[in-house]
Design a protein around this motif. Structure first.
Motif, short mmCIF file in Angstrom:
data_model
loop_
_atom_site.label_atom_id
_atom_site.label_comp_id
_atom_site.label_asym_id
_atom_site.label_seq_id
_atom_site.Cartn_x
_atom_site.Cartn_y
_atom_site.Cartn_z
N LYS A 130 -17.36 12.12 -3.83
CA LYS A 130 -17.79 11.64 -5.13
C LYS A 130 -17.30 12.60 -6.20
N GLY A 131 -17.15 12.08 -7.41
CA GLY A 131 -16.77 12.94 -8.52
C GLY A 131 -15.27 13.06 -8.70
N LYS A 132 -14.85 14.09 -9.41
CA LYS A 132 -13.45 14.29 -9.75
C LYS A 132 -12.71 15.02 -8.63
N PHE A 133 -11.48 14.60 -8.42
CA PHE A 133 -10.62 15.25 -7.45
C PHE A 133 -9.36 15.73 -8.15
N TYR A 134 -8.89 16.92 -7.76
CA TYR A 134 -7.63 17.45 -8.25
C TYR A 134 -6.59 17.26 -7.14
N CYS A 135 -5.57 16.48 -7.43
CA CYS A 135 -4.56 16.14 -6.42
C CYS A 135 -3.19 16.68 -6.80
N ILE A 136 -2.49 17.21 -5.81
CA ILE A 136 -1.11 17.69 -5.99
C ILE A 136 -0.26 17.07 -4.89
N SER A 137 0.81 16.42 -5.29
CA SER A 137 1.73 15.79 -4.34
C SER A 137 3.02 16.59 -4.27
N LEU A 138 3.44 16.94 -3.06
CA LEU A 138 4.64 17.75 -2.85
C LEU A 138 5.59 17.04 -1.90
N SER A 139 6.87 17.26 -2.09
CA SER A 139 7.87 16.73 -1.16
C SER A 139 9.07 17.67 -1.13
N ASN A 140 9.78 17.65 -0.01
CA ASN A 140 10.95 18.51 0.14
C ASN A 140 12.04 17.72 0.84
N ASN A 141 13.17 17.55 0.16
CA ASN A 141 14.26 16.73 0.70
C ASN A 141 15.00 17.40 1.84
N THR A 142 14.87 18.73 1.95
CA THR A 142 15.55 19.45 3.02
C THR A 142 14.77 19.39 4.32
N THR A 143 13.46 19.62 4.23
CA THR A 143 12.62 19.61 5.44
C THR A 143 12.01 18.24 5.70
N HIS A 144 12.09 17.34 4.69
CA HIS A 144 11.57 15.97 4.80
C HIS A 144 10.05 15.94 4.91
N ASP A 145 9.40 16.99 4.40
CA ASP A 145 7.94 17.05 4.40
C ASP A 145 7.38 16.41 3.13
N ASN A 146 6.32 15.63 3.29
CA ASN A 146 5.58 15.06 2.17
C ASN A 146 4.12 15.49 2.33
#
Length: 230
Positions: A130-146
């Motif tokens: 519940k309430g506010k969430f702080y979200c950060i989205s990351l991606s890396n084209n070399t390692t293919h991690d999301n």
């Protein structure tokens, strides 16, 4: 040193030590985990984080005030990348419904945690925040991690995002479409080689047949001449 000064020094030391202990105990501790085996890693809240498991190639960790979702497109062996589509949809919802903010040098979004309830995280993990969430989205084209980090504490979200250490463990892997093209090209080459071999054999057989015909004709002519002499 008289007793009065000793007591004062003792009280000061107690206050200093107590303050240090309080700061250490009250500050958030972190531990490092691998989001890809022997590869990319991130720091998560120490002794709080639970690994919920891998769901269609997406991995999920959560704790009392946040959640971490990771997806590596090269680790996903499914021909149709359903999870990748789901992950991208999740990111889109965060970005379109959230308020964009700078979180410790990272681009983040403040969203209503109820929005995550609507997603149900691939119909496997049911969050209850519940309430506010702080979200950060990351991606890396070399390692293919999301990577998607969502938590109530913006400092925690920033710390986690800054702690990511990327490592490529899929250096020799090519995208599926390239694998398919390579396989098709190899198959075509094999067929061409086989056709060439068959053609060579056919040519050799024709040459042998021609040589045999010449030999037969030559033998018959020799026999005819021999009979004429007799």
């Amino acid at each position: 040193m008289d007793n009065k000064n000793a007591i004062i020094i003792g009280i000061v030391l107690i206050i200093v030590v107590g303050g240090i202990i309080f700061l250490v105990s009250s500050s958030q501790q972190y531990e490092r985990i691998d989001v890809t085996p022997n590869g990319t890693s991130i720091e998560v809240p120490y002794n709080k984080t639970t690994y919920e498991g891998e769901f269609q190639s997406a991995k999920v960790w959560d704790w009392d005030e946040g959640i971490l979702i990771t997806y590596n497109s090269y680790a996903d062996t499914n021909y149709v990348k359903i999870t990748q589509i789901g992950f991208e949809t999740l990111n889109d919802i965060v970005k379109t419904t959230g308020e964009k903010q700078d979180l410790g040098g990272q681009t983040g979004y403040v969203i209503d945690a109820d929005k995550l309830l609507e997603i149900h995280l691939f119909d496997m993990v049911k969050v209850n925040y519940k309430g506010k969430f702080y979200c950060i989205s990351l991606s890396n084209n070399t390692t293919h991690d999301n990577i998607l980090i969502c938590c109530k504490d913006k400092d925690m979200a920033a710390h986690m995002a800054q702690s990511v250490e990327y490592k490529n463990v899929y250096k020799n892997k090519t995208p599926d479409i390239e694998d398919t093209i390579q396989t098709v090209n190899e198959t075509i080459q094999t067929v061409n080689d086989t056709v060439e071999t068959v053609n060579n054999i056919s040519e050799d057989v024709n040459n042998l047949a021609h040589e045999y015909e010449k030999y037969t004709n030559s033998t018959n002519n020799s026999s005819a001449i021999a009979i004429g002499w007799v």
